[in-house]
Design an enzyme around this catalytic site. Structure first.
Site, PDB file in Angstrom:
ATOM      1  N   GLY A  23       0.807  -1.216   0.000  1.00 11.44           N
ATOM      2  CA  GLY A  23       0.000   0.000   0.000  1.00 11.44           C
ATOM      3  C   GLY A  23       0.841   1.267   0.000  1.00 11.44           C
TER       4      GLY A  23
ATOM      5  N   ASN B  47       9.079   5.526   4.831  1.00  7.28           N
ATOM      6  CA  ASN B  47      10.447   6.052   4.825  1.00  7.28           C
ATOM      7  C   ASN B  47      10.509   7.425   5.497  1.00  7.28           C
ATOM      8  OD1 ASN B  47      10.982   3.894   2.855  1.00  7.28           O
ATOM      9  ND2 ASN B  47       9.794   5.222   1.501  1.00  7.28           N
TER      10      ASN B  47
ATOM     11  N   HIS C 105      -1.732   6.280   8.501  1.00  9.60           N
ATOM     12  CA  HIS C 105      -0.889   5.155   8.935  1.00  9.60           C
ATOM     13  C   HIS C 105       0.600   5.461   8.717  1.00  9.60           C
ATOM     14  CE1 HIS C 105      -0.089   0.775   9.534  1.00  9.60           C
ATOM     15  NE2 HIS C 105       0.928   1.036   8.720  1.00  9.60           N
ATOM     16  N   GLU C 106       0.952   5.840   7.507  1.00 12.31           N
ATOM     17  CA  GLU C 106       2.379   6.068   7.211  1.00 12.31           C
ATOM     18  C   GLU C 106       2.899   7.256   8.011  1.00 12.31           C
ATOM     19  OE1 GLU C 106       3.488   3.597   5.784  1.00 12.31           O
ATOM     20  OE2 GLU C 106       1.617   2.879   4.922  1.00 12.31           O
TER      21      GLU C 106
HETATM   22  N1  PHE Z   1       5.671  -0.773   6.275  1.00 12.32           N
HETATM   23  C1  PHE Z   1       4.626  -0.592   5.305  1.00 12.32           C
HETATM   24  C2  PHE Z   1       3.391  -0.198   6.097  1.00 12.32           C
HETATM   25  O1  PHE Z   1       2.683  -0.916   6.650  1.00 12.32           O
HETATM   26  C3  PHE Z   1       4.277  -1.795   4.515  1.00 12.32           C
HETATM   27  C4  PHE Z   1       5.314  -2.279   3.583  1.00 12.32           C
HETATM   28  C5  PHE Z   1       6.054  -3.404   3.885  1.00 12.32           C
HETATM   29  C6  PHE Z   1       5.537  -1.632   2.395  1.00 12.32           C
HETATM   30  C7  PHE Z   1       6.996  -3.884   3.030  1.00 12.32           C
HETATM   31  C8  PHE Z   1       6.466  -2.124   1.519  1.00 12.32           C
HETATM   32  C9  PHE Z   1       7.201  -3.238   1.825  1.00 12.32           C
HETATM   33  O2  PHE Z   1       3.097   0.884   6.272  1.00 12.32           O
HETATM   34 ZN    ZN Z   2       2.671   0.085   8.561  1.00 10.71          ZN
END
Ligand code: PHE
Ligand code: ZN
Length: 881
Positions: free
Chosen positions: A268, A272, A304-305
């Site tokens: 999704g 970063n 969420h992000e």
């Molecule tokens: N960490 C991301 C999320 O949940 C998900 C994700 C995992 C995206 C692995 C890309 C690769 O917000």
């Molecule tokens: Zn996440």
């Protein structure tokens, strides 16, 4: 591609690394065919590690072009480099030293979409979980925290935009039509949060001033021409930033926050640091192209992000076994955000439906694993509904047990204690224990033990003693490699509902700890006795879905109907009606299998109709209440020897029974809900459209005619109404001229809009008819089908495999073969997406024997292929085990 070595990673094998990498300087000379990456790593030997101890860095498919140690070119015998590893047997004995590593990458050939790749001419990266090792050799594990400085060089014409994490430092011109930019991120971070984007994109800018007065420049980058479709995402971002300050006291911590939408993305979105990268499906939206569900998903995922900045980035995971530390917690936070922005009860019902549809079958099948797993072969396969959604439920239960204030105190302590660290679930739980003084040892089993707990309930009222007794019995079914389960601490919110619909008071309670409307189940069996109860109450239990469990008990139909009408907890009202529907569908499925026509109790049908018309309830709630359990919901309740055709027939019969009984009411409601106000994506407008579109299906079935849906399709001024009408046409009137014309019109209108064309593929892939398999084969030949674009694959094949129970499980096995062929075709370039699609087979053992044999054969055929990726081998072998 990483082929499988069969290696298993175990939690108990965790060990600190011998070396740290406090600083990283990266230079990218970008070129789609041949990018040169120069990495200067400052390596630091940990205390207590002997000088000269070997240093082993991770790689994945890398080509080393040069290596210098302490600035001196390394002699050929000073190191050993393979695509998977760089080993320096005798590194310098100094406490700190530098390595200069140069690697060469081919981003335009990277179709796995991990590491550095090109999507629609834009360079971008994806490093979680282990993608950074596809860029340079590194200690690619989340407990290695480094300060990054990144220099990007690229052709100015094709890549005017150069982004990385942190704050911009410097930029300028180079010769040969090239330019550069330098970024510095002062916050030490794990390599999985590294990101880079370079290309030619449009932008929407804005700014946000934090509670303490820091001004943050915001940018949402999208393909040129899509800027107006980024406005909602920008708005959602600003609301997220404010909300995290108000609800959790968390402020943003850089001068800029950038968010980029790309069209080829495995998941999704990705958190970063300072540079979130999104699947464009979760950024782009306007009335003409996005449904209300798309808007709601965008809001949730943007939130969420963003929330990961504190739960994931500032405090990260010690190792990948702790994935739920960031994901479960951040899902909980995005759920709360959406609940605050929209309708809390409606949001909760949607969450529970999602949990049951995705997490329960995982927890009840061969891929079951604890929220915090103890072993994995491929970490990519653990980005699951259990880690995310059940992980969120566990955090929610902590709040239920502690109460809002102690929960917040625990969160504050967690942030204060662990900011800047890479920690474990034990650290997280300890913060709540310390802040509240409560013992959460038994509760923590929710993290460690797989399987959906079951609670059996019975109750009796003693009129003479004026007492009410609830018998509660818990059990946890066995799951793969966990046959003996320990008893759980299950918080059951409840109410004793009186004849007037109000919760009744009681004098005393014995048999369990009961506080603030919650029964704390901790033993196998509790007999909970309430005294001073003046009349027989109706028991409302697991209110708000306080625990993610399955429940059984002999509640009468009358009591359920009563709760559906009167419970003060809206979730329980919905649940009561939904349980009645499920029971009716179970009985009807048995009838169909016996060769008879199913009949439905008129009181149930009437309850549905009167709920639809009850305008004291919000439209979104009524829409959910009128939505029958899906075919997979019924299958899950049946549990074994499942016949998907019978379930389908039974469900259509109930839809028609309600449609006939409610016809006049529904027609009036449908007409009355329409207004001519322009589209707004808020929860209220969405709720009205949701109700109208549920009614549309009933009207079409009552009429046995495509006319109402065709009319809505032709006149709709927004994608929600247009797509809903097309779905009704395709699902119930596929053979008609109206449907063919509507599909063709939709295709022509949106031929140049990939995200909307995905909906066209998706609607056709979800038609629950045997003929869909043949249609799928021809849609895969469509000029717009692409096996390398994950959104397109998910829209067509993913929808078919996970969202069309009847056609996927066609009795002749043709649906299984179609999906297996696609899995193998994907496997060659994108193992991660292939493995995820293969999980569609996870419930094969619960089918009737013919289908079970077909599924086993197809799975065994996949397993026999040589050189399977680790991702796919892991899923297929666990599914067959
Ligand atoms: N960490 C991301 C999320 O949940 C998900 C994700 C995992 C995206 C692995 C890309 C690769 O917000
Ligand atoms: Zn996440």
């Amino acid at each position: 591609m990483r082929t499988d070595s069969g290696q298993i990673f175990r939690l108990e094998d965790y060990r600190e690394s011998d070396y740290l990498i406090p600083e990283v300087e990266l230079t990218f000379r970008l070129d789609p065919q041949e990018t040169v990456v120069s990495a200067r790593l400052t390596v630091e030997r940990r205390k207590n590690v002997a000088p000269g101890t070997a240093l082993e860095l991770d790689g994945d498919g890398l080509r080393l072009s040069s290596l210098a140690i302490e600035g001196m070119p390394a002699a050929a015998d000073a190191f050993e480099a393979t695509p998977e590893r760089l080993v320096i047997a005798r590194p310098p004995s100094a406490k700190r030293f530098t390595l200069d590593i140069e690697t060469r990458l081919q981003p335009s050939r990277n179709k796995a979409l991990m590491g550095l790749y090109v999507s629609s001419d834009v360079f971008c990266t994806q490093c979680e979980a282990e993608g950074f090792r596809r860029i340079t050799y590194f200690l690619d594990r989340p407990d290695i925290l480094s300060v990054y400085t990144v220099r990007i060089e690229a052709e100015k014409k094709s890549a005017p935009l150069l982004l990385s994490n942190g704050n911009p430092v410097e930029s300028g011109k180079l010769g040969g039509g090239r330019h550069f930019a330098v970024w510095h991120d002062p916050h030490p971070k794990p390599s999985y949060l590294f990101a880079l984007v370079a290309g030619d994109l449009g932008v929407v800018t804005d700014s946000f001033t934090t509670a303490s007065g820091r001004k943050v420049a915001l940018g949402v980058y999208v393909e040129h021409g899509n800027e107006t479709r980024a406005a909602y995402a920008m708005d959602a971002l600003k609301r997220s930033m404010r909300w995290d300050e108000e609800r959790f006291g968390r402020e943003y911590d850089l001068d800029v926050f950038n968010l980029v939408a790309v069209s080829d993305f495995n998941m999704g979105a990705m958190e970063n640091k300072g540079l979130n990268i999104f699947n464009d499906k979760y950024v782009l939206a306007d009335a003409d192209t996005a449904t209300d569900l798309d808007f709601a998903n965008i809001e949730a995922i943007i939130g969420h992000e963003y929330f990961h900045n504190w739960t994931g980035n500032r405090i990260t995971c010690r190792d990948w076994f702790q994935l739920c530390l960031k994901e479960g917690l951040t899902v909980f936070r995005d759920h709360e955000f959406s609940a605050d922005q929209r309708s809390r009860p409606v949001k909760r019902i949607a969450e529970v439906r999602g949990l049951r549809a995705h997490q329960f079958p995982e927890d009840q099948g061969p891929l079951a694993h604890p929220v915090r797993p103890r072993r994995y072969r491929e970490i990519n396969n653990f980005y699951t509904a259990t880690v995310y959604e059940k992980g969120s439920e566990v955090v929610r239960m902590i709040r239920t047990i502690l109460g809002e204030d102690a929960f917040r105190a625990g969160m504050d302590l967690y942030f204060e204690r662990h900011d800047g660290q890479a920690v474990t679930i034990e650290d997280f739980v300890k913060a709540f224990e310390d802040a509240s003084g409560r013992d959460l040892a038994q509760f923590a089993l929710w993290y460690h033990q797989a399987g959906t707990p079951h609670v059996a309930i019975s109750s009796r009222y003693d009129a003479g003693e004026k007492s009410f007794t609830i018998e509660i019995e818990q059990s946890v079914p066995p799951t793969p490699s966990e046959s003996r389960k320990r008893l759980m601490h299950i918080p059951l919110a409840f109410g004793l509902v009186g004849a007037d619909g109000q919760d009744m008071a009681f004098d005393t309670v014995e048999g369990a700890v009961v506080e603030d409307g919650v029964i704390h189940v901790r033993k196998r069996h509790h007999s909970v006795r309430f005294t001073g109860v003046p009349a027989r109450p109706v028991l409302s239990i697991n209110r708000g879905f306080s625990a993610p469990i399955t429940l059984s008990g002999e509640t009468s139909t009358d009591d359920r109907l009563f709760l559906a009408r009167h419970d003060s907890d809206p979730f329980s009202r919905w649940q009561s009606l939904n349980t009645l529907f499920t029971e009716a569908l179970l009985a009807a499925t048995r009838t169909v299998r016996g060769g008879d026509e199913p009949l439905f109790a008129s009181e149930l049908v009437e309850a549905a109709v009167s709920l639809a018309a009850n305008d004291t309830l919000e439209p979104a709630f009524r829409a959910l209440a009128l939505t029958l359990p899906g075919e997979p919901d019924v299958a899950r309740e049946i549990g074994a020897n499942i016949d998907p055709d019978a379930i389908h027939t039974a469900r259509i019969a109930l839809l028609k029974a309600i449609a006939r009984a409610g016809c006049a009411t529904f027609e009036a409601l449908y007409a009355g809900l329409h207004d001519n106000a322009p589209f707004t994506p808020d929860a209220q407008g969405a709720g009205c459209r949701a109700l109208r579109n549920v009614l549309l299906e009933y009207l079409a079935l009552a009429d046995e005619s495509p006319t109402p849906a065709k009319r809505q399709f032709d006149t709709a001024d927004n994608m929600t109404d247009r797509a809903a009408a097309l779905t009704v046409l395709a699902n119930h009137f596929g053979e008609t001229q109206e449907t063919r014309a509507a599909l063709a019109a939709f295709e022509a209108r949106y031929a140049d809009d990939p995200l909307v064309l995905d909906k066209w593929f998706q609607i056709q892939a979800s038609v629950p008819a045997p003929e869909t398999v043949a249609l799928m084969r021809s849609l895969m030949e469509h000029p717009h089908f692409s096996i390398t674009n994950p959104n397109r694959v998910r829209a067509l094949i993913g929808t078919f495999a996970m969202g069309n129970q009847r056609a996927f499980h066609s009795a002749d096995g043709s649906g299984y073969r179609l999906v297996a062929d696609t899995v193998l075709a994907l496997e060659a370039h994108n193992p991660q997406v292939a493995a995820r699609l293969a999980t569609a087979f996870r419930s094969w053992r619960s089918l009737e024997t013919g289908r079970r044999d077909e599924a086993r054969r197809v799975l065994s055929d996949i397993a026999k292929h040589e050189n399977l990726s680790r991702d796919l081998a892991d899923i297929v072998e666990r599914t067959l085990a």
